[in-house]
Design an enzyme around this catalytic site. Structure first.
Site, PDB file in Angstrom:
ATOM      1  N   CYS A 158       0.839  -1.195   0.000  1.00  0.00           N
ATOM      2  CA  CYS A 158       0.000   0.000   0.000  1.00  0.00           C
ATOM      3  C   CYS A 158       0.879   1.252   0.000  1.00  0.00           C
ATOM      4  CB  CYS A 158      -0.908   0.001   1.237  1.00  0.00           C
ATOM      5  SG  CYS A 158      -2.060   1.411   1.281  1.00  0.00           S
ATOM      6  N   ARG A 189       3.055   4.880   6.290  1.00  0.00           N
ATOM      7  CA  ARG A 189       3.519   4.156   7.480  1.00  0.00           C
ATOM      8  C   ARG A 189       3.986   2.738   7.170  1.00  0.00           C
ATOM      9  NH1 ARG A 189      -2.129   5.098  10.390  1.00  0.00           N
ATOM     10  NH2 ARG A 189      -2.685   4.582   8.242  1.00  0.00           N
ATOM     11  N   HIS A 239      -2.023  -3.918   5.088  1.00  0.00           N
ATOM     12  CA  HIS A 239      -1.782  -3.514   6.485  1.00  0.00           C
ATOM     13  C   HIS A 239      -3.110  -3.267   7.167  1.00  0.00           C
ATOM     14  CE1 HIS A 239      -2.571   0.894   5.980  1.00  0.00           C
ATOM     15  NE2 HIS A 239      -2.331   0.589   4.732  1.00  0.00           N
ATOM     16  N   ASP A 249       0.433   3.801   1.712  1.00  0.00           N
ATOM     17  CA  ASP A 249       0.410   4.401   3.047  1.00  0.00           C
ATOM     18  C   ASP A 249       1.831   4.707   3.539  1.00  0.00           C
ATOM     19  OD1 ASP A 249       0.298   4.567   6.018  1.00  0.00           O
ATOM     20  OD2 ASP A 249      -1.811   4.084   5.719  1.00  0.00           O
ATOM     21  N   CYS A 273      -6.096  -0.061   7.052  1.00  0.00           N
ATOM     22  CA  CYS A 273      -5.856   0.580   5.748  1.00  0.00           C
ATOM     23  C   CYS A 273      -7.001   1.551   5.402  1.00  0.00           C
ATOM     24  CB  CYS A 273      -5.729  -0.486   4.661  1.00  0.00           C
ATOM     25  SG  CYS A 273      -5.419   0.188   3.014  1.00  0.00           S
TER      26      CYS A 273
HETATM   27 ZN   LIG Z   1      -3.376   1.251   3.088  1.00  0.00          ZN
END
Ligand SMILES: [Zn+2]
Length: 223
Positions: free
Chosen positions: A42, A46, A98, A44, A101
């Site tokens: 992803c 993080r 994750h 993202d 999400c």
């Molecule tokens: Zn995500």
């Protein structure tokens, strides 16, 4: 001071540190890369591939998009996969979701954000397949996390169905596709019990009721 100055300063410190440890690191890496792994994760902020796996530059090839989706019409993802498998000869493709999400949460709740809603339709396809199962959980965060896991399963199967993986297996190339989920709260990766190394294993995975299968979350020992 320019807002980007701290990043450039960090970069210089990072490069100096690596150079001090190994003066040949960058010259060697500039000549070629030979990663064993392709990470499809992803976007993202993080969930950074290299840091999570403790790998240096050159050790993992990376493709990231919102909600780690593998669609057979996405030339970007397919091109990354094709280059990684056919040219770099990676041995493992890691499809990594994750928990928590945002893309999966938006898909679950039918939230509208614009163009990206079309992209998240693919997660809604997974949601539609498991509607009854997801309804078993009362709280939204558990539903999101469960859909995060099931989305990884679906995208792992989707990756294995691509012509890239199918052709690699047909010519006898060693290649495994794994489904992982990463925990934002503890920094640990869980293997979701899906690792595909052949058409037979793919067929078995496609016939598996993943919502019923006990997902043995194998939390690696940090030591
Ligand atoms: Zn995500």
């Amino acid at each position: 001071m320019h807002p980007l100055d701290p990043l450039l300063k960090n970069n210089r410190n990072w490069a100096q540190k690596i150079h001090a440890q190994n003066p040949d690191f960058f010259p060697t890496l500039s000549r070629q890369q030979a990663p064993d792994y392709l990470w499809i994760g992803c976007s993202d902020s993080r969930v950074p591939a290299n840091e999570i796996c403790g790998l240096l530059p050159g050790e993992i090839f990376v493709h990231r998009n919102v909600a780690n989706i593998v669609v057979h019409s996405d030339l970007n993802c397919l091109s990354v996969m094709q280059y990684a498998v056919d040219v770099l000869k990676v041995k493992h493709i890691l499809v990594v979701g994750h928990y928590g999400c945002g893309g999966v949460r938006a898909a679950l709740g039918n939230q509208k954000f614009g163009l990206i809603d079309n992209w998240l339709r693919h997660v809604q396809d997974v949601k539609a397949k498991y509607t009854d199962h997801l309804a078993c959980f009362n709280d939204e965060s558990t539903q999101v996390d469960r859909l995060c896991e099931l989305n990884v399963i679906a995208q792992t199967i989707s990756a294995a169905q691509t012509t890239i993986v199918q052709n690699a297996w047909e010519r006898g190339q060693e290649l495994a596709i794994h489904g992982w989920v990463y925990g934002l709260k503890d920094g640990l990766v869980r293997h979701l019990g899906i690792s595909l190394t052949s058409p037979a294993e793919l067929a078995e995975a496609m016939a598996t009721r993943w919502e019923k299968k006990t997902v043995e979350l194998q939390i690696p020992d940090p030591a």
